[in-house]
Design a protein around this motif. Structure first.
Motif, PDB file in Angstrom:
ATOM      1  N   GLN A 141     -77.126   2.771 -34.533  1.00  0.00           N
ATOM      2  CA  GLN A 141     -76.821   2.800 -33.100  1.00  0.00           C
ATOM      3  C   GLN A 141     -77.997   2.281 -32.278  1.00  0.00           C
ATOM      4  O   GLN A 141     -77.809   1.535 -31.306  1.00  0.00           O
ATOM      5  CB  GLN A 141     -76.475   4.230 -32.652  1.00  0.00           C
ATOM      6  CG  GLN A 141     -75.141   4.715 -33.137  1.00  0.00           C
ATOM      7  CD  GLN A 141     -73.985   4.072 -32.378  1.00  0.00           C
ATOM      8  OE1 GLN A 141     -74.150   3.227 -31.522  1.00  0.00           O
ATOM      9  NE2 GLN A 141     -72.790   4.493 -32.729  1.00  0.00           N
ATOM     10  N   LYS A 142     -79.203   2.649 -32.666  1.00  0.00           N
ATOM     11  CA  LYS A 142     -80.402   2.190 -31.952  1.00  0.00           C
ATOM     12  C   LYS A 142     -80.522   0.669 -32.051  1.00  0.00           C
ATOM     13  O   LYS A 142     -80.802  -0.011 -31.063  1.00  0.00           O
ATOM     14  CB  LYS A 142     -81.649   2.864 -32.515  1.00  0.00           C
ATOM     15  CG  LYS A 142     -82.915   2.487 -31.776  1.00  0.00           C
ATOM     16  CD  LYS A 142     -84.129   3.179 -32.346  1.00  0.00           C
ATOM     17  CE  LYS A 142     -85.355   2.702 -31.579  1.00  0.00           C
ATOM     18  NZ  LYS A 142     -86.592   3.049 -32.228  1.00  0.00           N
ATOM     19  N   ARG A 143     -80.283   0.143 -33.241  1.00  0.00           N
ATOM     20  CA  ARG A 143     -80.369  -1.310 -33.434  1.00  0.00           C
ATOM     21  C   ARG A 143     -79.277  -2.024 -32.644  1.00  0.00           C
ATOM     22  O   ARG A 143     -79.520  -3.090 -32.067  1.00  0.00           O
ATOM     23  CB  ARG A 143     -80.272  -1.659 -34.925  1.00  0.00           C
ATOM     24  CG  ARG A 143     -80.409  -3.129 -35.207  1.00  0.00           C
ATOM     25  CD  ARG A 143     -81.778  -3.662 -34.820  1.00  0.00           C
ATOM     26  NE  ARG A 143     -81.824  -5.091 -35.031  1.00  0.00           N
ATOM     27  CZ  ARG A 143     -82.470  -5.947 -34.268  1.00  0.00           C
ATOM     28  NH1 ARG A 143     -83.196  -5.511 -33.242  1.00  0.00           N
ATOM     29  NH2 ARG A 143     -82.443  -7.235 -34.518  1.00  0.00           N
ATOM     30  N   ILE A 144     -78.082  -1.446 -32.581  1.00  0.00           N
ATOM     31  CA  ILE A 144     -77.002  -2.033 -31.788  1.00  0.00           C
ATOM     32  C   ILE A 144     -77.413  -2.097 -30.318  1.00  0.00           C
ATOM     33  O   ILE A 144     -77.188  -3.105 -29.642  1.00  0.00           O
ATOM     34  CB  ILE A 144     -75.691  -1.243 -31.974  1.00  0.00           C
ATOM     35  CG1 ILE A 144     -75.113  -1.512 -33.358  1.00  0.00           C
ATOM     36  CG2 ILE A 144     -74.677  -1.596 -30.881  1.00  0.00           C
ATOM     37  CD1 ILE A 144     -73.926  -0.636 -33.725  1.00  0.00           C
ATOM     38  N   GLU A 145     -78.018  -1.027 -29.823  1.00  0.00           N
ATOM     39  CA  GLU A 145     -78.468  -1.007 -28.426  1.00  0.00           C
ATOM     40  C   GLU A 145     -79.522  -2.086 -28.178  1.00  0.00           C
ATOM     41  O   GLU A 145     -79.488  -2.772 -27.150  1.00  0.00           O
ATOM     42  CB  GLU A 145     -79.023   0.372 -28.071  1.00  0.00           C
ATOM     43  CG  GLU A 145     -77.957   1.444 -27.991  1.00  0.00           C
ATOM     44  CD  GLU A 145     -78.524   2.848 -27.857  1.00  0.00           C
ATOM     45  OE1 GLU A 145     -79.738   3.000 -27.592  1.00  0.00           O
ATOM     46  OE2 GLU A 145     -77.741   3.801 -28.027  1.00  0.00           O
ATOM     47  N   GLU A 146     -80.462  -2.230 -29.103  1.00  0.00           N
ATOM     48  CA  GLU A 146     -81.500  -3.258 -28.967  1.00  0.00           C
ATOM     49  C   GLU A 146     -80.870  -4.651 -28.936  1.00  0.00           C
ATOM     50  O   GLU A 146     -81.236  -5.492 -28.112  1.00  0.00           O
ATOM     51  CB  GLU A 146     -82.494  -3.168 -30.128  1.00  0.00           C
ATOM     52  CG  GLU A 146     -83.353  -1.930 -30.119  1.00  0.00           C
ATOM     53  CD  GLU A 146     -84.134  -1.737 -31.413  1.00  0.00           C
ATOM     54  OE1 GLU A 146     -83.958  -2.534 -32.380  1.00  0.00           O
ATOM     55  OE2 GLU A 146     -84.925  -0.783 -31.479  1.00  0.00           O
ATOM     56  N   LEU A 147     -79.943  -4.894 -29.852  1.00  0.00           N
ATOM     57  CA  LEU A 147     -79.285  -6.197 -29.903  1.00  0.00           C
ATOM     58  C   LEU A 147     -78.455  -6.448 -28.645  1.00  0.00           C
ATOM     59  O   LEU A 147     -78.420  -7.574 -28.142  1.00  0.00           O
ATOM     60  CB  LEU A 147     -78.383  -6.286 -31.141  1.00  0.00           C
ATOM     61  CG  LEU A 147     -79.105  -6.476 -32.468  1.00  0.00           C
ATOM     62  CD1 LEU A 147     -78.154  -6.236 -33.621  1.00  0.00           C
ATOM     63  CD2 LEU A 147     -79.719  -7.858 -32.556  1.00  0.00           C
ATOM     64  N   ASN A 182     -76.776 -15.275 -28.814  1.00  0.00           N
ATOM     65  CA  ASN A 182     -76.865 -16.304 -29.844  1.00  0.00           C
ATOM     66  C   ASN A 182     -76.132 -15.809 -31.087  1.00  0.00           C
ATOM     67  O   ASN A 182     -75.887 -14.628 -31.258  1.00  0.00           O
ATOM     68  CB  ASN A 182     -78.314 -16.715 -30.130  1.00  0.00           C
ATOM     69  CG  ASN A 182     -79.115 -15.657 -30.838  1.00  0.00           C
ATOM     70  OD1 ASN A 182     -78.702 -15.141 -31.873  1.00  0.00           O
ATOM     71  ND2 ASN A 182     -80.272 -15.324 -30.292  1.00  0.00           N
ATOM     72  N   VAL A 183     -75.782 -16.734 -31.925  1.00  0.00           N
ATOM     73  CA  VAL A 183     -74.932 -16.456 -33.077  1.00  0.00           C
ATOM     74  C   VAL A 183     -75.578 -15.454 -34.031  1.00  0.00           C
ATOM     75  O   VAL A 183     -74.898 -14.547 -34.534  1.00  0.00           O
ATOM     76  CB  VAL A 183     -74.572 -17.769 -33.811  1.00  0.00           C
ATOM     77  CG1 VAL A 183     -73.844 -17.494 -35.103  1.00  0.00           C
ATOM     78  CG2 VAL A 183     -73.743 -18.662 -32.903  1.00  0.00           C
ATOM     79  N   VAL A 184     -76.853 -15.572 -34.257  1.00  0.00           N
ATOM     80  CA  VAL A 184     -77.531 -14.694 -35.211  1.00  0.00           C
ATOM     81  C   VAL A 184     -77.466 -13.236 -34.752  1.00  0.00           C
ATOM     82  O   VAL A 184     -77.116 -12.341 -35.526  1.00  0.00           O
ATOM     83  CB  VAL A 184     -78.997 -15.138 -35.419  1.00  0.00           C
ATOM     84  CG1 VAL A 184     -79.749 -14.145 -36.287  1.00  0.00           C
ATOM     85  CG2 VAL A 184     -79.050 -16.530 -36.027  1.00  0.00           C
ATOM     86  N   GLU A 185     -77.779 -12.992 -33.488  1.00  0.00           N
ATOM     87  CA  GLU A 185     -77.745 -11.621 -32.974  1.00  0.00           C
ATOM     88  C   GLU A 185     -76.323 -11.079 -32.920  1.00  0.00           C
ATOM     89  O   GLU A 185     -76.086  -9.918 -33.231  1.00  0.00           O
ATOM     90  CB  GLU A 185     -78.403 -11.561 -31.595  1.00  0.00           C
ATOM     91  CG  GLU A 185     -79.901 -11.766 -31.652  1.00  0.00           C
ATOM     92  CD  GLU A 185     -80.541 -11.959 -30.294  1.00  0.00           C
ATOM     93  OE1 GLU A 185     -79.823 -12.311 -29.337  1.00  0.00           O
ATOM     94  OE2 GLU A 185     -81.760 -11.756 -30.200  1.00  0.00           O
TER      95      GLU A 185
END
Length: 91
Positions: free
Chosen positions: A8-14, A23-26
């Motif tokens: 969840q934290k990584r989703i928020e950062e992204l 961008n496609v990678v993110e």
């Protein structure tokens, strides 16, 4: 449990980065994380955004179809009728 919090934290950062400039990678990373925490509709939305950026992205097209199929089978009411392809009220 900790894995879900980290995801969840990584989703928020992204999400913050994607709001600035998608961008496609993110988008692909966030879609994969949504899949991981079993939120296929949000993953599909990210793959659709990828197709807006890269209309010929075959991986995104394939993932969308796979997730739609998965959602279709997960959302069937297995208790309504033993024959899943017919309407129990019409029998």
């Amino acid at each position: 449990m900790n894995d879900i919090k980290e995801t969840q934290k990584r989703i928020e950062e992204l999400s913050v980065e994607i709001e600035k400039s998608a961008n496609v990678v993110e988008l692909a990373e966030r879609a994969g994380l949504y899949e991981h925490i079993q939120q296929p509709a949000k993953a599909i939305n990210d793959f659709i955004k990828i197709l807006e950026i890269e209309p010929d992205n075959g991986a995104a097209k394939t993932k969308i179809e796979m997730l739609k199929t998965t959602m279709h089978y997960q959302n069937r009411d297995i208790y309504a009728h033993p024959n899943l392809d017919s309407d129990p009220w019409l029998d």
